[in-house]
Design a protein around this motif. Structure first.
Motif, PDB file in Angstrom:
ATOM      1  N   PHE A 161       0.835  -1.200   0.000  1.00 36.52           N
ATOM      2  CA  PHE A 161       0.000   0.000   0.000  1.00 36.52           C
ATOM      3  C   PHE A 161       0.872   1.253   0.000  1.00 36.52           C
ATOM      4  O   PHE A 161       0.669   2.166  -0.798  1.00 36.52           O
ATOM      5  N   PHE A 162       1.876   1.295   0.885  1.00 32.65           N
ATOM      6  CA  PHE A 162       2.747   2.467   0.976  1.00 32.65           C
ATOM      7  C   PHE A 162       3.542   2.692  -0.304  1.00 32.65           C
ATOM      8  O   PHE A 162       3.923   3.821  -0.613  1.00 32.65           O
ATOM      9  N   ALA A 163       3.801   1.626  -1.049  1.00 31.40           N
ATOM     10  CA  ALA A 163       4.633   1.732  -2.249  1.00 31.40           C
ATOM     11  C   ALA A 163       3.854   2.113  -3.502  1.00 31.40           C
ATOM     12  O   ALA A 163       4.429   2.190  -4.588  1.00 31.40           O
TER      13      ALA A 163
ATOM     14  N   GLY B 176       3.198   9.466 -10.854  1.00 29.19           N
ATOM     15  CA  GLY B 176       4.387   8.980 -10.158  1.00 29.19           C
ATOM     16  C   GLY B 176       4.527   9.539  -8.759  1.00 29.19           C
ATOM     17  O   GLY B 176       5.635   9.615  -8.224  1.00 29.19           O
ATOM     18  N   VAL B 177       3.418   9.926  -8.129  1.00 31.33           N
ATOM     19  CA  VAL B 177       3.433  10.497  -6.774  1.00 31.33           C
ATOM     20  C   VAL B 177       2.953   9.444  -5.777  1.00 31.33           C
ATOM     21  O   VAL B 177       1.950   8.763  -6.020  1.00 31.33           O
ATOM     22  N   PRO B 178       3.642   9.280  -4.639  1.00 26.39           N
ATOM     23  CA  PRO B 178       3.247   8.276  -3.636  1.00 26.39           C
ATOM     24  C   PRO B 178       2.017   8.714  -2.845  1.00 26.39           C
ATOM     25  O   PRO B 178       2.096   9.063  -1.660  1.00 26.39           O
ATOM     26  N   TRP B 179       0.870   8.641  -3.475  1.00 27.28           N
ATOM     27  CA  TRP B 179      -0.376   9.148  -2.888  1.00 27.28           C
ATOM     28  C   TRP B 179      -0.779   8.391  -1.626  1.00 27.28           C
ATOM     29  O   TRP B 179      -1.320   8.980  -0.678  1.00 27.28           O
ATOM     30  N   ALA B 180      -0.540   7.090  -1.599  1.00 20.69           N
ATOM     31  CA  ALA B 180      -0.946   6.281  -0.447  1.00 20.69           C
ATOM     32  C   ALA B 180      -0.210   6.717   0.818  1.00 20.69           C
ATOM     33  O   ALA B 180      -0.816   6.894   1.885  1.00 20.69           O
ATOM     34  N   SER B 181       1.105   6.916   0.696  1.00 23.59           N
ATOM     35  CA  SER B 181       1.885   7.400   1.835  1.00 23.59           C
ATOM     36  C   SER B 181       1.413   8.790   2.246  1.00 23.59           C
ATOM     37  O   SER B 181       1.358   9.116   3.441  1.00 23.59           O
TER      38      SER B 181
END
Length: 440
Positions: free
Chosen positions: A319-321, A327-332
């Protein structure tokens, strides 16, 4: 389908604005009171701001060496993991990405909400809702793309520097009816020199914090080996000059005893410089400044859990990845936003920031030691940038950092202990994940 790799879209300008924009947030407006209370002396107060800037500049120049060696998304996690191993890398990432960065977003959001409600004469019950809405808008802007977050940093930096520049220029044109002396450097009445300097120096640390965060964007920079060290060095130099000039103006137009203990000194100085409308102008400038600082912490913060998730270091790593189409880490980013909102509910600006000063500077000192350690153990590494005047500058950073740790532990034991306990929660999580990897 989200892209598997982050886009390399950030240049020197975005990196520079991230460094300066993240640092210049609330500290320049709210820490003058604490520094003045500690020193009761214009000369010693400005010396504390200068010395704090020098320590942070040496720290930034030192960290830039390892940042240039490992120009990857994740920043401090890699800087510590490489010389000290996976355990310390994980603990630093846990403290930095899961606790420290959301806490700073929460603190900035509370500061924004406080100034916003004051400007529009709303009740204090609006502070937290305004903070939550504002921080959500920052997160959504950064979800669009890393470039969008960089543009926000650049625009807000230009506005806040312009506002500070106007205050400085017109401030020094005032008659200056106060006793303004830079020398000799000495403590005020009923103050012991070294004790006053130590307390004042500690107060400047939050104001200068933020220089290392640009390292989390290295994986998205076009030329990180060249631009990352330059951004840290130039950005910190701009901040030091800005802080010295702004605080000098405060002391030039407002009597010393009216600055001590006065969190609204910036408004008071603006009233004297511009007249009745000055307070509103400064409040608007503070809002832009805080928004830009919040953007910097949001933009850089979400990259740390992403990098840890990509390595499988965190529970729910997949999920975090996750990345969105840009290309933005939206989950984090969402997880950090939720954590920040929970912290906002306390409504305590100082308690949130003070809790983490010891923790983050502990890991900063590990970075400094790591740079010196790898000079001996990894002499073969390609170093696109080397710390100038080695080992003098790293030693200054380390000595300054050690002083900050000792002072924080003595002066703010309870809040420091809370920060340490929250960080130590990461220890069982690390061993759980190691065991899980062994089973799999």
């Amino acid at each position: 389908m989200a892209e598997s790799n982050m886009k390399k879209s950030l240049g020197f300008g975005a990196a520079l604005s991230t460094v300066a924009g993240t640092i210049i947030g609330t500290g320049v407006f709210f820490k003058a009171s604490a520094v003045t209370t500690a020193t009761m002396s214009i000369s010693l107060a400005l010396f504390a701001w200068l010395l704090g800037g020098i320590i942070n500049l040496c720290a930034g120049l030192t960290a830039a060496e390892v940042a240039a060696i490992f120009p990857e998304t994740g920043g401090i996690v890699r800087y510590i993991e490489e010389p000290f191993g996976k355990f310390w890398g994980f603990i630093s990432g846990w403290a930095y990405g899961i606790v420290y960065m959301p806490a700073n977003v929460a603190a900035f959001a509370i500061a924004f909400g406080t100034q916003f409600t004051g400007l529009f004469h709303l009740t204090d019950s609006w502070i937290v809702p305004v903070g939550m809405i504002t921080s959500l808008s920052v997160a959504l802007l950064n979800f669009i793309s890393a470039k969008c977050g960089g543009v926000v940093s650049s625009i807000t930096l230009i506005i806040k520097l312009a506002a500070l520049g106007v205050i400085v220029i017109f401030g020094f044109l005032q008659p200056g009816n106060v006793d303004f002396r830079l020398f000799p450097i000495q403590a005020g009445a009923h103050r012991e020199f070294w004790g006053a300097l130590g307390t004042a120096l500690l107060a400047t640390m939050f104001a200068y914090d933020g220089w290392i965060h640009v390292g989390t964007l290295a994986g998205e920079m076009k030329n990180p080996q060249r631009d990352l060290p330059r951004a840290i060095a130039v950005g910190l130099t701009i901040v030091i000059i800005a802080y010295l000039l702004v605080n000098a103006v405060f002391y030039f137009v407002v009597p010393l005893h009216q600055i001590a203990g006065n969190l609204n000194v910036s408004m008071e100085a603006a009233d004297k410089i511009f007249g009745g409308i000055g307070g509103k102008i400064v409040t608007a400038g503070i809002l832009v400044s805080v928004y830009g600082g919040m953007n910097g912490y949001t933009m850089t913060g979400m990259r740390v859990p992403y990098a840890m998730g990509k390595k499988g270091s965190l529970p729910f790593s997949r999920f975090f990845a996750q990345l969105n189409r840009a290309g933005v880490p939206w989950a984090s980013g969402i997880v950090q936003y939720v954590i920040a909102c929970l912290m906002m509910l306390s409504g305590q600006f100082d308690a949130i920031t003070n809790m983490l000063i010891f923790v983050i500077w502990f890991f900063y000192c590990m970075v400094f030691v790591g740079v010196m350690k790898m000079r001996k153990t990894r002499p073969d590494l390609h170093r696109p940038y080397k710390v100038p005047l080695y080992p003098i500058i790293p030693l200054i950073a380390l000595v300054g950092g050690t002083f900050i740790l000792i002072s924080t532990l003595i002066q703010q034991f309870v809040t420091t202990a809370i920060g340490i306990v929250i960080t130590l929660i990461g220890v069982p999580i690390y061993y759980y994940m190691q065991k899980k990897k062994g089973i799999n």
